[in-house]
Design a protein around this motif. Structure first.
Motif, PDB file in Angstrom:
ATOM      1  N   TRP A 298     -10.472   9.325  -1.553  1.00 19.61           N
ATOM      2  CA  TRP A 298     -10.922   8.805  -0.257  1.00 19.61           C
ATOM      3  C   TRP A 298     -10.057   9.363   0.866  1.00 19.61           C
ATOM      4  CZ3 TRP A 298      -8.264   5.544   3.203  1.00 19.61           C
ATOM      5  CH2 TRP A 298      -9.025   5.112   4.294  1.00 19.61           C
TER       6      TRP A 298
ATOM      7  N   SER B 144       1.098   4.312  -6.884  1.00 15.90           N
ATOM      8  CA  SER B 144      -0.128   3.793  -7.510  1.00 15.90           C
ATOM      9  C   SER B 144      -1.249   3.663  -6.498  1.00 15.90           C
ATOM     10  CB  SER B 144       0.153   2.450  -8.180  1.00 15.90           C
ATOM     11  OG  SER B 144       0.595   1.491  -7.226  1.00 15.90           O
ATOM     12  N   ALA B 145      -0.921   3.201  -5.284  1.00 18.09           N
ATOM     13  CA  ALA B 145      -1.931   3.097  -4.233  1.00 18.09           C
ATOM     14  C   ALA B 145      -2.432   4.481  -3.833  1.00 18.09           C
ATOM     15  CB  ALA B 145      -1.356   2.372  -3.030  1.00 18.09           C
TER      16      ALA B 145
ATOM     17  N   SER C 294      -2.534   7.091  -5.805  1.00 19.46           N
ATOM     18  CA  SER C 294      -3.350   7.566  -6.918  1.00 19.46           C
ATOM     19  C   SER C 294      -4.751   6.958  -6.871  1.00 19.46           C
ATOM     20  CB  SER C 294      -2.671   7.221  -8.245  1.00 19.46           C
ATOM     21  OG  SER C 294      -3.480   7.582  -9.335  1.00 19.46           O
ATOM     22  N   GLU C 295      -4.844   5.670  -6.563  1.00 20.83           N
ATOM     23  CA  GLU C 295      -6.131   4.977  -6.552  1.00 20.83           C
ATOM     24  C   GLU C 295      -7.017   5.413  -5.383  1.00 20.83           C
ATOM     25  OE1 GLU C 295      -5.096   0.898  -6.465  1.00 20.83           O
ATOM     26  OE2 GLU C 295      -4.211   0.884  -8.482  1.00 20.83           O
ATOM     27  N   ASN C 296      -6.404   5.808  -4.278  1.00 19.03           N
ATOM     28  CA  ASN C 296      -7.177   6.105  -3.067  1.00 19.03           C
ATOM     29  C   ASN C 296      -7.132   7.570  -2.663  1.00 19.03           C
ATOM     30  OD1 ASN C 296      -7.839   3.205  -2.015  1.00 19.03           O
ATOM     31  ND2 ASN C 296      -5.657   3.147  -2.509  1.00 19.03           N
ATOM     32  N   ARG C 297      -6.633   8.423  -3.535  1.00 15.53           N
ATOM     33  CA  ARG C 297      -6.378   9.800  -3.112  1.00 15.53           C
ATOM     34  C   ARG C 297      -7.652  10.559  -2.749  1.00 15.53           C
ATOM     35  NH1 ARG C 297      -5.400  13.920  -7.893  1.00 15.53           N
ATOM     36  NH2 ARG C 297      -6.570  12.965  -9.605  1.00 15.53           N
TER      37      ARG C 297
ATOM     38  N   TYR D 247       0.814  -1.210   0.000  1.00 11.76           N
ATOM     39  CA  TYR D 247       0.000   0.000   0.000  1.00 11.76           C
ATOM     40  C   TYR D 247       0.853   1.269   0.000  1.00 11.76           C
ATOM     41  CZ  TYR D 247      -3.924  -3.079   1.065  1.00 11.76           C
ATOM     42  OH  TYR D 247      -4.868  -4.064   1.027  1.00 11.76           O
TER      43      TYR D 247
END
Length: 251
Positions: free
Chosen positions: A58, A50-51, A53-56, A46
């Protein structure tokens, strides 16, 4: 009476020696087990761009909702990651800048890293440091004495210019007898410049992600960034060099 006392004294020394090595063995086993558990859990996966970017979105929503609580949670997560020697501290610092801005992002990253380093330092120092110091000889003993004499300068140098991994410096400082006060000061002060660089980068990472541009952390370490860090690191060694110069002249 002395003849009767001799066996009991020897037995006490043997028992103390076994206890010391047992404590050291348990300490090493706990460190290895913690590292294995982190790897198995996949927690380190995590800690990536990339992690982020995917969860920014939230993450930004949670920061807005929790306020100061979000900062405290982030500091705790950073401290745990450092205490367990999880790779990815740079990504955490970038994330801190992204979530909290360059100033508070730097502050929270430095606090988390320092608290985690202190936790690991104390664990190793209490469980392992004493046993190795009491049996140190040759090169290890010379390193311990030299490090103790100039601990602040050495640690500042290693923190400002991280030639060695962060976790390795934590372990070395604990084993080589550095005091908690010097370790804390050198860690807190020494990591501020680097943390500021990556937190500042993190504060502007949103525009890169929105534009779909690749985020290359290596691009942060330009000569304009590295050279001042090198200069600060060398400056931290100046008192030690001057001390040796004076000793050589008076000697």
């Amino acid at each position: 009476m002395s003849m009767q006392d001799a066996p009991s004294t020897q037995d006490a020394q043997d028992t103390g020696g076994r206890g010391t090595w047992l404590r050291a063995g348990i300490t090493v086993a706990v460190l290895v087990l913690a590292f294995i558990l982190v790897r198995i859990s996949g927690f380190d996966q995590y800690l990536s761009i990339s992690a982020l970017s995917e969860n920014r979105q939230w993450l930004l929503d949670e920061v807005a909702r929790l306020g100061l609580g979000a900062a405290l949670i982030f500091i705790a997560v950073y401290a745990v990651a450092v205490a367990f020697s999880v790779p990815g501290a740079v990504v955490l610092t970038v994330t801190s800048g992204f979530l909290f801005g360059p100033v508070f992002g730097t502050l929270y990253a430095v606090l988390g890293a320092t608290l985690g380093a202190i936790g690991l330092f104390l664990f190793v120092k209490l469980g392992l440091g004493g046993s190795l110091q009491s049996r140190a000889g040759g090169t290890i003993d010379r390193l311990r004495r030299g490090f103790s004499d100039n601990a602040l300068g050495y640690l500042l140098f290693l923190r400002l210019l991280p030639i060695f991994p962060f976790w390795l410096v934590n372990l070395a400082a604990a084993v080589l007898g550095v005091s908690l006060g010097i370790f804390t000061i050198a860690t807190f002060v020494g990591i501020i410049p680097g943390a500021a660089v990556f937190a500042s980068f993190g504060s502007g990472i949103g525009s890169l992600l929105d534009a779909g541009k690749p985020v290359d952390l290596a691009s942060v370490l330009t000569p304009a960034v590295i050279l001042p860090l090198v200069a600060l690191a060398l400056l931290s060694l100046a008192p030690m060099v001057y001390k040796r110069y004076r000793a050589a002249r008076t000697g």
